[in-house]
Design an enzyme around this catalytic site. Structure first.
Site, short mmCIF file in Angstrom:
data_model
loop_
_atom_site.label_atom_id
_atom_site.label_comp_id
_atom_site.label_asym_id
_atom_site.label_seq_id
_atom_site.Cartn_x
_atom_site.Cartn_y
_atom_site.Cartn_z
N SER A 14 28.53 33.16 69.16
CA SER A 14 28.27 32.71 70.82
C SER A 14 28.22 31.32 70.78
O SER A 14 28.32 29.97 71.29
CB SER A 14 28.32 33.37 72.27
OG SER A 14 26.55 33.57 72.08
N ARG A 66 14.08 39.65 48.73
CA ARG A 66 14.43 38.10 49.72
C ARG A 66 14.34 37.06 48.74
O ARG A 66 14.76 35.93 48.64
CB ARG A 66 13.20 38.27 50.78
CG ARG A 66 13.31 37.81 51.91
CD ARG A 66 12.38 38.02 52.84
NE ARG A 66 12.05 38.88 53.38
CZ ARG A 66 12.95 39.25 54.55
NH1 ARG A 66 13.69 38.60 55.44
NH2 ARG A 66 12.74 40.18 54.85
N MET A 91 19.89 37.00 61.44
CA MET A 91 18.55 38.16 62.00
C MET A 91 18.22 38.79 60.44
O MET A 91 17.77 39.62 60.79
CB MET A 91 19.61 39.34 62.19
CG MET A 91 19.92 38.83 63.84
SD MET A 91 19.02 38.75 64.93
CE MET A 91 18.05 40.44 65.07
N ILE A 93 14.53 37.06 58.01
CA ILE A 93 13.38 36.51 58.47
C ILE A 93 13.55 35.29 57.36
O ILE A 93 12.91 35.79 55.91
CB ILE A 93 11.97 37.33 59.15
CG1 ILE A 93 11.97 37.67 60.38
CG2 ILE A 93 10.51 36.79 58.24
CD1 ILE A 93 10.67 38.72 60.40
N LEU A 94 13.19 34.19 57.43
CA LEU A 94 13.47 33.49 56.17
C LEU A 94 11.25 32.95 55.38
O LEU A 94 11.37 32.38 56.80
CB LEU A 94 13.68 31.89 56.48
CG LEU A 94 14.75 32.08 56.92
CD1 LEU A 94 15.24 29.92 57.75
CD2 LEU A 94 15.71 32.41 55.92
N HIS A 110 15.82 30.61 70.48
CA HIS A 110 15.06 31.83 70.57
C HIS A 110 15.45 32.41 72.24
O HIS A 110 15.26 31.47 73.39
CB HIS A 110 13.94 31.93 69.93
CG HIS A 110 12.71 32.68 70.44
ND1 HIS A 110 13.11 33.89 69.73
CD2 HIS A 110 12.18 33.79 72.12
CE1 HIS A 110 12.46 35.36 70.15
NE2 HIS A 110 12.37 34.74 71.22
C1 GRF Z 1 20.48 34.62 70.53
O1 GRF Z 1 20.31 35.59 71.96
C2 GRF Z 1 20.20 33.15 70.06
O2 GRF Z 1 19.16 33.29 70.81
C3 GRF Z 1 18.99 35.11 69.08
O3 GRF Z 1 20.22 35.18 68.69
C4 GRF Z 1 21.42 35.30 69.85
C5 GRF Z 1 22.57 35.56 69.22
O4 GRF Z 1 23.48 35.34 69.76
N1 GRF Z 1 18.48 34.25 68.44
P1 GRF Z 1 25.10 34.62 69.90
O5 GRF Z 1 25.57 35.21 67.93
O6 GRF Z 1 24.95 33.45 69.44
O7 GRF Z 1 26.06 35.14 70.46
#
Ligand code: GRF
Length: 199
Positions: A14, A66, A91, A93-94, A110
């Site tokens: 989103s 990784r 999701m 970690i880099l 975040h």
């Molecule tokens: C968001 O809350 C963002 O802050 C976090 O992961 C979520 C991702 O949501 N890092 P979307 O995939 O952008 O809908």
């Protein structure tokens, strides 16, 4: 010249959608040249394809480690001549190695008011802590998780009866405004100026 941006996702996308929508304005200073997901089923890939943006799946499960995953990521980004990387619900970690290769050119969003509540399940962390306000943060990515210079933040109230879901939804609505604004400032003026004008 518009800055060339890659958006890295793992899920719904989103925030990616908010960036795509903002980037459609002729005077927006960045263009999204590719979207990369580490998860083949990420819905955000469909959003990108719908807007004719190049999509790539780099499935971390198919790599030995990784470093090999990040090498593939790096090659894809370099081939697309990417100038700014936006993490948007990515999701993985880099490692410091990757982050240093792209130092000062990776942004993340975040769902908390950093430096409060780093890591995962941060809306629940906020509820557990009993804070009256939470929100979202766009920051420059450094090797430390959810650290790095803050470019912008937006706050929301935490309401009585909130669950992690209701709070997440309220924060997400703000994320969708914050990320496009911060990317625009960063793309236009660079890191130092974006930090100075932090909202
Ligand atoms: C968001 O809350 C963002 O802050 C976090 O992961 C979520 C991702 O949501 N890092 P979307 O995939 O952008 O809908």
């Amino acid at each position: 010249m518009k800055k060339r941006v890659a958006v890295l996702i793992s899920g719904s996308g989103s925030n990616l959608q908010a960036l795509i929508d903002a980037a459609q304005a002729p005077d927006y200073p960045a263009e999204i040249v590719c979207v990369i997901s580490n998860r083949p089923a990420a819905y955000g890939l469909k959003r990108a394809a719908h807007h004719n943006i190049d999509t790539h799946i780099i499935d971390h499960k198919l790599f030995e480690n990784r470093d090999a995953f990040e090498q593939a990521l790096h090659e894809k980004l370099a081939a697309a001549k990417v100038e700014i990387i936006c993490l948007a619900g990515f999701m993985r970690i880099l490692t410091a190695g990757f982050v240093n290769q792209w130092a000062g050119r990776i942004l993340n969003i975040h769902p908390s008011l950093l430096p409060a509540f780093k890591g995962l399940n941060v809306q629940q962390q906020a509820l557990d802590a009993g804070v009256k306000e939470s929100g979202c943060t766009v920051h420059v990515v450094t090797p430390d998780l959810d650290d790095g210079p803050i470019i912008g933040q937006r706050a929301v109230p935490v309401k009585a009866g909130d669950t992690a879901e209701t709070l997440s939804e309220r924060i997400l609505r703000e994320e969708h405004m914050l990320y496009p604004q911060c990317l625009a400032r960063f793309a236009l003026n660079g890191l130092e100026a974006a930090l100075k004008t932090a909202s």
